[in-house]
Design an enzyme around this catalytic site. Structure first.
Site, PDB file in Angstrom:
ATOM      1  N   LYS A  23      27.891  65.394   9.019  1.00 46.42           N
ATOM      2  CA  LYS A  23      28.270  64.286   8.118  1.00 46.42           C
ATOM      3  C   LYS A  23      27.216  63.180   8.172  1.00 46.42           C
ATOM      4  O   LYS A  23      26.802  62.659   7.139  1.00 46.42           O
ATOM      5  CB  LYS A  23      29.632  63.735   8.557  1.00 46.42           C
ATOM      6  CG  LYS A  23      29.972  62.389   7.955  1.00 46.42           C
ATOM      7  CD  LYS A  23      31.321  61.871   8.396  1.00 46.42           C
ATOM      8  CE  LYS A  23      31.306  61.116   9.692  1.00 46.42           C
ATOM      9  NZ  LYS A  23      31.000  59.696   9.625  1.00 46.42           N
ATOM     10  N   ASN A  24      26.781  62.839   9.380  1.00 43.67           N
ATOM     11  CA  ASN A  24      25.855  61.715   9.520  1.00 43.67           C
ATOM     12  C   ASN A  24      24.438  62.054   9.063  1.00 43.67           C
ATOM     13  O   ASN A  24      23.579  61.181   9.010  1.00 43.67           O
ATOM     14  CB  ASN A  24      25.829  61.211  10.967  1.00 43.67           C
ATOM     15  CG  ASN A  24      27.104  60.461  11.318  1.00 43.67           C
ATOM     16  OD1 ASN A  24      27.929  60.180  10.448  1.00 43.67           O
ATOM     17  ND2 ASN A  24      27.269  60.145  12.596  1.00 43.67           N
ATOM     18  N   CYS A 117      35.597  48.519   9.509  1.00 39.66           N
ATOM     19  CA  CYS A 117      35.494  49.610  10.453  1.00 39.66           C
ATOM     20  C   CYS A 117      36.389  49.364  11.642  1.00 39.66           C
ATOM     21  O   CYS A 117      36.685  48.230  11.987  1.00 39.66           O
ATOM     22  CB  CYS A 117      34.049  49.735  10.887  1.00 39.66           C
ATOM     23  SG  CYS A 117      33.852  51.030  12.049  1.00 39.66           S
ATOM     24  N   ARG A 122      30.497  45.650  12.811  1.00 37.39           N
ATOM     25  CA  ARG A 122      29.343  46.478  12.433  1.00 37.39           C
ATOM     26  C   ARG A 122      28.510  45.706  11.430  1.00 37.39           C
ATOM     27  O   ARG A 122      28.585  45.917  10.224  1.00 37.39           O
ATOM     28  CB  ARG A 122      29.816  47.833  11.884  1.00 37.39           C
ATOM     29  CG  ARG A 122      30.414  48.680  12.993  1.00 37.39           C
ATOM     30  CD  ARG A 122      30.839  50.028  12.518  1.00 37.39           C
ATOM     31  NE  ARG A 122      29.776  50.998  12.543  1.00 37.39           N
ATOM     32  CZ  ARG A 122      29.974  52.299  12.352  1.00 37.39           C
ATOM     33  NH1 ARG A 122      31.195  52.747  12.129  1.00 37.39           N
ATOM     34  NH2 ARG A 122      28.967  53.140  12.389  1.00 37.39           N
ATOM     35  N   ASP A 306      29.417  58.531  19.877  1.00 34.80           N
ATOM     36  CA  ASP A 306      30.375  59.351  19.122  1.00 34.80           C
ATOM     37  C   ASP A 306      30.999  60.465  19.968  1.00 34.80           C
ATOM     38  O   ASP A 306      31.869  61.189  19.479  1.00 34.80           O
ATOM     39  CB  ASP A 306      29.698  59.958  17.881  1.00 34.80           C
ATOM     40  CG  ASP A 306      29.559  58.946  16.763  1.00 34.80           C
ATOM     41  OD1 ASP A 306      30.081  57.830  16.906  1.00 34.80           O
ATOM     42  OD2 ASP A 306      28.925  59.270  15.741  1.00 34.80           O
ATOM     43  N   ARG A 398      38.082  62.443   8.657  1.00 32.00           N
ATOM     44  CA  ARG A 398      36.829  61.869   8.133  1.00 32.00           C
ATOM     45  C   ARG A 398      35.616  62.557   8.731  1.00 32.00           C
ATOM     46  O   ARG A 398      34.510  62.469   8.179  1.00 32.00           O
ATOM     47  CB  ARG A 398      36.753  60.380   8.474  1.00 32.00           C
ATOM     48  CG  ARG A 398      37.700  59.554   7.644  1.00 32.00           C
ATOM     49  CD  ARG A 398      37.585  58.111   8.011  1.00 32.00           C
ATOM     50  NE  ARG A 398      36.351  57.546   7.472  1.00 32.00           N
ATOM     51  CZ  ARG A 398      36.131  56.254   7.375  1.00 32.00           C
ATOM     52  NH1 ARG A 398      37.039  55.409   7.785  1.00 32.00           N
ATOM     53  NH2 ARG A 398      34.999  55.810   6.886  1.00 32.00           N
TER      54      ARG A 398
END
Ligand code: UD1
Length: 417
Positions: A23-24, A117, A122, A306, A398
């Site tokens: 995803k990133n 977030c 952030r 993460d 997500r």
């Protein structure tokens, strides 16, 4: 019990999981597609809400953007707007990545401040100061960021912190700037290297990604490309931790083992056996594992923030005490209170978490508050005695495509409802 993910713990995970594109990596690549006045094809992309939202934003900018299975097709020839749709860009944080490419393409841009977030403040100051250094004329007012028409020019930029997003945004703006940009103290994450490879495949001239100095020479035109993004190192790491927590035997496939070296090193310390191949890692765990003693999250190649929550869940059941230091984000321990409900022994002091392993966790009703913290609760449920209901699957979804299906294939007793 009612919950979004319902897990009956105690099953040993066994088998192979094929890992899809990250995803990133996919999100910045989708943003960067805007720089090619042509068709871009991205293979092996996970079906996740943030990815679909990014496609919608591209469509609202006038691009053709569609999905065929796991392949994304972006046609940016028809792009005609430099104004990001307010609601969608307010919803997803990664919409901020579009600022650089929109500027590169149109020389001007308008966007809302990116979505809120769950894991703490952030800010986007590094993104904006980097773009300003490239001569972008940015005005911030009434919750909007307006970049007035300007010709971008190469510059020497020093980031105060190696922010992943800021590094990517500045790279994407600088590829179309006049002259050379040198980005010092750049982030070194594998997703940055992937973005460099993608940009170069479209005709850009970028070097140094993966080190802390990136040099970008501006070009006038970029073309379409057919590209396969790197695999998701965080999804792979999550499955390895799940296997460790259940005394399992799991292979994560189609990955780059180097990208998860910080995670596998820590899993080795707990007493797991790891077997690494060119494109896979197999983990074997047996019985109660040893505590890690110390775990610090850091920018790559340090241990990824993460993966902190998943390792936190594992530490709840290892033998001994683990001290975790979360150095990247504030407020990233929202899983702690939920794990305590399941019987974990945890003390939090600011950015430190002190976890003394218990023999077993007990199934409970818990609430996911963010993506990785939510995944950690599912992992805890897999290892716990009894049934765990994890509410807030939308957070988890997500970042994990059909998590329950992959876990079922490994033998877990989990449903989504
Ligand atoms: C990316 C990842 C996210 C991961 C994070 C750190 C994506 C879509 N997301 O997020 O999953 O957790 O990297 O590896 O790729 N900061 C500032 N000012 C800025 C930007 C960042 O102070 O302008 C600070 C943040 O508050 C945070 C730290 O820098 O404390 C790291 O943030 P950053 O590396 O930018 O993370 P993201 O790119 O948002």
């Amino acid at each position: 019990m009612v919950g979004d993910y319902v897990v009956c713990g105690g099953k040993r995970l066994q088998g192979t999981v094929v890992i899809k594109g990250a995803k990133n990596a996919v999100l910045p690549l989708l943003a960067a597609s805007l720089l090619a006045e042509d068709e871009v094809v991205l293979e092996n992309c996970p079906q996740l809400a943030d990815v679909e939202n990014m496609l919608s934003i591209l469509r609202q900018l006038g691009c053709g953007a569609r999905r065929q299975g796991d392949t994304l097709l972006i046609d940016t020839r028809s792009a005609n707007s430099y104004e990001m749709p307010e609601q969608l860009s307010g919803e997803i944080r990664s919409s901020i990545f579009l600022l650089g490419p929109i500027l590169g393409r149109f020389g001007q841009a308008v966007c809302a401040y990116p979505g809120g977030c769950e894991i703490g403040l952030r800010p986007i100051d590094l993104h904006l100061s980097g773009l300003r250094a490239l001569h972008a004329d940015i005005e911030e007012s009434y919750g909007k960021i307006r970049c007035h028409p300007a010709i971008l020019q190469g510059a020497s930029i020093h980031l105060d912190y190696p922010s992943v997003g800021a590094t990517e945004n500045i790279m994407m703006a600088a590829v179309k700037a006049i002259g050379e940009t040198t980005l010092h103290n750049a982030a070194k994450e594998p997703e940055i290297e992937d973005l460099q490879n993608f940009l170069n495949a479209m005709g850009a001239d970028v070097h140094g990604a993966g080190t802390d100095t990136i040099v970008i020479r501006g070009v006038t035109r970029m073309h379409g490309v057919h590209y396969r993004p790197i695999a998701d190192r965080i999804v792979a790491g999550t499955f390895l931790v799940a296997a460790a927590m259940t005394g399992g035997d799991v292979t994560v496939k189609d990955i780059c083992p180097r990208h998860i070296a910080a995670v596998t090193a820590k899993l080795l310390e707990t007493g797991c056996t790891l077997k690494t191949d060119a494109d896979s890692v197999r983990i074997l765990a047996d019985g109660r594992l040893r505590a890690l003693q110390r775990l610090e999250t850091l920018p790559y190649p340090g241990f990824p923030t993460d993966m902190q929550a998943q390792m936190f869940a594992l530490s709840c059941i290892t033998r001994g005490t683990t001290v975790i230091s979360e150095n990247v984000f504030e407020s990233r321990y929202r899983h702690a209170a939920e794990l305590v409900r399941m019987g974990a022994n945890v003390t939090i002091r600011d950015r430190l978490a002190i976890i003394t392993g218990v023999e077993y966790l007990t199934g409970s009703e818990v609430q996911a508050a963010d993506l990785r913290g939510g995944a950690a609760l599912v992992m805890a449920g897999l290892a716990a005695r009894g049934t765990t209901a994890v509410h807030g699957a939308r957070y988890i979804d997500r970042g994990y495509e059909h998590l329950e299906r992959s876990l079922q294939e490994l033998g877990a007793n989990i449903i989504k409802r």
